[in-house]
Design a protein around this motif. Sequence first.
Motif, PDB file in Angstrom:
ATOM      1  N   ARG A   1       2.474  16.727   9.958  1.00 13.57           N
ATOM      2  CA  ARG A   1       2.721  15.846   8.672  1.00 13.57           C
ATOM      3  C   ARG A   1       3.259  14.706   8.559  1.00 13.57           C
ATOM      4  O   ARG A   1       3.306  13.842   7.369  1.00 13.57           O
ATOM      5  CB  ARG A   1       3.902  16.740   7.437  1.00 13.57           C
ATOM      6  CG  ARG A   1       3.889  15.841   6.176  1.00 13.57           C
ATOM      7  CD  ARG A   1       4.792  16.841   5.417  1.00 13.57           C
ATOM      8  NE  ARG A   1       4.159  18.954   5.197  1.00 13.57           N
ATOM      9  CZ  ARG A   1       3.452  19.004   4.358  1.00 13.57           C
ATOM     10  NH1 ARG A   1       3.639  17.358   3.256  1.00 13.57           N
ATOM     11  NH2 ARG A   1       2.416  20.197   3.937  1.00 13.57           N
ATOM     12  N   GLN A   2       4.253  14.111   9.730  1.00 13.62           N
ATOM     13  CA  GLN A   2       4.565  12.868   9.759  1.00 13.62           C
ATOM     14  C   GLN A   2       3.498  11.718  10.296  1.00 13.62           C
ATOM     15  O   GLN A   2       4.011  11.096   9.883  1.00 13.62           O
ATOM     16  CB  GLN A   2       5.693  12.894  11.390  1.00 13.62           C
ATOM     17  CG  GLN A   2       7.485  13.668  10.247  1.00 13.62           C
ATOM     18  CD  GLN A   2       7.873  14.115  11.814  1.00 13.62           C
ATOM     19  OE1 GLN A   2       7.721  13.916  12.855  1.00 13.62           O
ATOM     20  NE2 GLN A   2       9.237  14.374  11.360  1.00 13.62           N
ATOM     21  N   PHE A   3       2.838  12.456  11.189  1.00 18.77           N
ATOM     22  CA  PHE A   3       1.946  12.121  11.481  1.00 18.77           C
ATOM     23  C   PHE A   3       1.170  10.667  10.120  1.00 18.77           C
ATOM     24  O   PHE A   3       0.363   9.735  10.165  1.00 18.77           O
ATOM     25  CB  PHE A   3       0.678  11.993  12.719  1.00 18.77           C
ATOM     26  CG  PHE A   3      -0.085  11.519  12.881  1.00 18.77           C
ATOM     27  CD1 PHE A   3      -0.757  10.246  13.505  1.00 18.77           C
ATOM     28  CD2 PHE A   3      -1.622  11.276  12.255  1.00 18.77           C
ATOM     29  CE1 PHE A   3      -1.247   9.409  13.948  1.00 18.77           C
ATOM     30  CE2 PHE A   3      -2.827  10.658  11.730  1.00 18.77           C
ATOM     31  CZ  PHE A   3      -2.886   9.959  13.249  1.00 18.77           C
ATOM     32  N   TRP A   4       0.235  11.966   9.507  1.00 17.12           N
ATOM     33  CA  TRP A   4      -0.373  11.206   8.446  1.00 17.12           C
ATOM     34  C   TRP A   4       0.045  10.474   7.379  1.00 17.12           C
ATOM     35  O   TRP A   4      -0.186   9.386   6.725  1.00 17.12           O
ATOM     36  CB  TRP A   4      -0.343  12.538   7.555  1.00 17.12           C
ATOM     37  CG  TRP A   4      -1.546  13.242   8.298  1.00 17.12           C
ATOM     38  CD1 TRP A   4      -2.020  14.619   8.173  1.00 17.12           C
ATOM     39  CD2 TRP A   4      -3.009  12.644   8.138  1.00 17.12           C
ATOM     40  NE1 TRP A   4      -2.773  15.085   9.385  1.00 17.12           N
ATOM     41  CE2 TRP A   4      -3.545  14.011   9.115  1.00 17.12           C
ATOM     42  CE3 TRP A   4      -3.668  11.747   8.636  1.00 17.12           C
ATOM     43  CZ2 TRP A   4      -4.876  13.409  10.438  1.00 17.12           C
ATOM     44  CZ3 TRP A   4      -4.904  11.603   8.958  1.00 17.12           C
ATOM     45  CH2 TRP A   4      -6.224  13.491   9.908  1.00 17.12           C
ATOM     46  N   LYS A   5       1.663  10.582   7.519  1.00 15.83           N
ATOM     47  CA  LYS A   5       2.859   9.517   6.265  1.00 15.83           C
ATOM     48  C   LYS A   5       3.059   8.485   7.102  1.00 15.83           C
ATOM     49  O   LYS A   5       2.672   7.091   6.289  1.00 15.83           O
ATOM     50  CB  LYS A   5       3.383  10.456   5.872  1.00 15.83           C
ATOM     51  CG  LYS A   5       5.133   9.485   4.912  1.00 15.83           C
ATOM     52  CD  LYS A   5       6.474   9.786   5.223  1.00 15.83           C
ATOM     53  CE  LYS A   5       7.515   9.614   4.455  1.00 15.83           C
ATOM     54  NZ  LYS A   5       6.580   7.924   4.242  1.00 15.83           N
ATOM     55  N   LEU A   6       2.944   8.075   8.248  1.00 18.21           N
ATOM     56  CA  LEU A   6       2.928   6.931   8.841  1.00 18.21           C
ATOM     57  C   LEU A   6       1.461   6.594   8.957  1.00 18.21           C
ATOM     58  O   LEU A   6       2.413   4.744   8.660  1.00 18.21           O
ATOM     59  CB  LEU A   6       3.224   7.019  10.277  1.00 18.21           C
ATOM     60  CG  LEU A   6       3.058   5.824  11.887  1.00 18.21           C
ATOM     61  CD1 LEU A   6       4.389   5.267  11.308  1.00 18.21           C
ATOM     62  CD2 LEU A   6       3.296   6.438  12.622  1.00 18.21           C
ATOM     63  N   ALA A   7       0.964   7.350   8.845  1.00 21.41           N
ATOM     64  CA  ALA A   7      -0.424   6.420   9.051  1.00 21.41           C
ATOM     65  C   ALA A   7      -1.059   6.050   7.656  1.00 21.41           C
ATOM     66  O   ALA A   7      -1.767   4.926   7.321  1.00 21.41           O
ATOM     67  CB  ALA A   7      -1.936   6.875   9.258  1.00 21.41           C
ATOM     68  N   ASN A   8      -0.710   6.631   6.559  1.00 14.93           N
ATOM     69  CA  ASN A   8      -0.846   6.093   4.647  1.00 14.93           C
ATOM     70  C   ASN A   8       0.282   4.845   5.115  1.00 14.93           C
ATOM     71  O   ASN A   8      -0.388   4.643   4.241  1.00 14.93           O
ATOM     72  CB  ASN A   8      -0.233   6.945   4.387  1.00 14.93           C
ATOM     73  CG  ASN A   8      -1.611   8.362   3.940  1.00 14.93           C
ATOM     74  OD1 ASN A   8      -2.554   7.271   3.936  1.00 14.93           O
ATOM     75  ND2 ASN A   8      -1.482   9.402   3.801  1.00 14.93           N
ATOM     76  N   ASP A   9       1.238   4.769   5.860  1.00 15.51           N
ATOM     77  CA  ASP A   9       2.773   3.715   5.332  1.00 15.51           C
ATOM     78  C   ASP A   9       2.027   2.835   5.933  1.00 15.51           C
ATOM     79  O   ASP A   9       2.241   1.432   5.236  1.00 15.51           O
ATOM     80  CB  ASP A   9       3.963   4.105   5.454  1.00 15.51           C
ATOM     81  CG  ASP A   9       4.434   5.244   4.846  1.00 15.51           C
ATOM     82  OD1 ASP A   9       4.092   5.656   3.418  1.00 15.51           O
ATOM     83  OD2 ASP A   9       5.438   5.553   5.548  1.00 15.51           O
ATOM     84  N   LEU A  10       1.699   2.881   6.803  1.00 14.14           N
ATOM     85  CA  LEU A  10       1.285   1.397   8.275  1.00 14.14           C
ATOM     86  C   LEU A  10      -0.318   1.329   8.242  1.00 14.14           C
ATOM     87  O   LEU A  10      -0.039  -0.124   8.571  1.00 14.14           O
ATOM     88  CB  LEU A  10       2.445   1.944   9.272  1.00 14.14           C
ATOM     89  CG  LEU A  10       3.623   2.155   9.803  1.00 14.14           C
ATOM     90  CD1 LEU A  10       4.122   2.201  10.809  1.00 14.14           C
ATOM     91  CD2 LEU A  10       3.998   0.760   8.018  1.00 14.14           C
ATOM     92  N   GLY A  11      -1.103   2.128   8.129  1.00 12.40           N
ATOM     93  CA  GLY A  11      -2.527   1.541   8.557  1.00 12.40           C
ATOM     94  C   GLY A  11      -2.492   2.407   9.129  1.00 12.40           C
ATOM     95  O   GLY A  11      -2.522   3.827  10.115  1.00 12.40           O
TER      96      GLY A  11
END
Length: 314
Positions: A27-37
């Motif tokens: 979940r943290q990874f997907w949020k980071l990817a959504n936020d930063l590309g």
Amino acid sequence: MKSDDALATILLVSRIASDGTRPLTARQFWKLANDLGRPGSLLEMTEDDLKGTGLAADMASRVASLLARATAMAFQLERLDQSGISTLTPFDDLYPQRLRTSLGSKAPAILHAAGALELLDEGGVGVVGSRNVSNEGARVAEALGEKAASLGIPLISGAARGVDQLAMNAAFESGGDVIGSPAHSLSRTLRSPGVRRAVYEGRTVICTPYAPDSGFSVGKAMGRNKLIYALSDVTVAVAADKGSGGTWSGATEAMKGRYCRVAVWRGNGEGPGNEALADMGATPITDVSQLRGILDSPRSESEESPQAEQVALF
């Protein structure tokens, strides 16, 4: 050769080369990817660069530390590759995209797998149930494995003692394909002569979202259940306890999240929770011949995955 996005994903999430920094959860990874590309863009960033993106200071420090594990991670990935274990990310062609479609931000960012990787995105029949299944339930599990083989679709299960292994063995011995997702060590599973034979014959893939050398835990078993349902077109609960246990929790979570169509055996060998699962919306099955009809019928609007809109994460 891994792309930058795949390498960054492994560095951020994998636990196979721990240096004391806690890897990101899915979940943290997907949020980071959504936020930063796309994660590959992070590889050249310093901790200060990461802070400049708006990340909190503690997360920026954590991400920078994880990305610095490249050398140690390369050794571990090579070791796994030499033992026949592939490490897949959503940026690799053989990563099963149905996991992202069904699970959204709950989809594993890493999947370790050995065997016929192309089976992972084919769908199939999932079979789950008690380790201590009755003789009647055992025959149902075997019949489901045989039926999946006769239909030419993979049998998907958790490789645990009882219903899982009975269904998987029956499918394989009937000439079918098998996908297994154990909650215990993938490396240890692959040392089994029977599993090695199945993998060698090209009709089996064994996969896990967890570190290949890590042992069993109840939490891993619960988390692994998502994969069985999300990789399946329909999953049949052969025998479930009522209100507790892995089969019950996995089936109720899958119905709530609409990971796939959930069916439940109603007949000799069923568990005390099977009737309740049917009452909650699982499709009752009284004969394995009904599988074909369930697979052929379209999913209703209430059965469609609500995660579908979350697939385009980049």
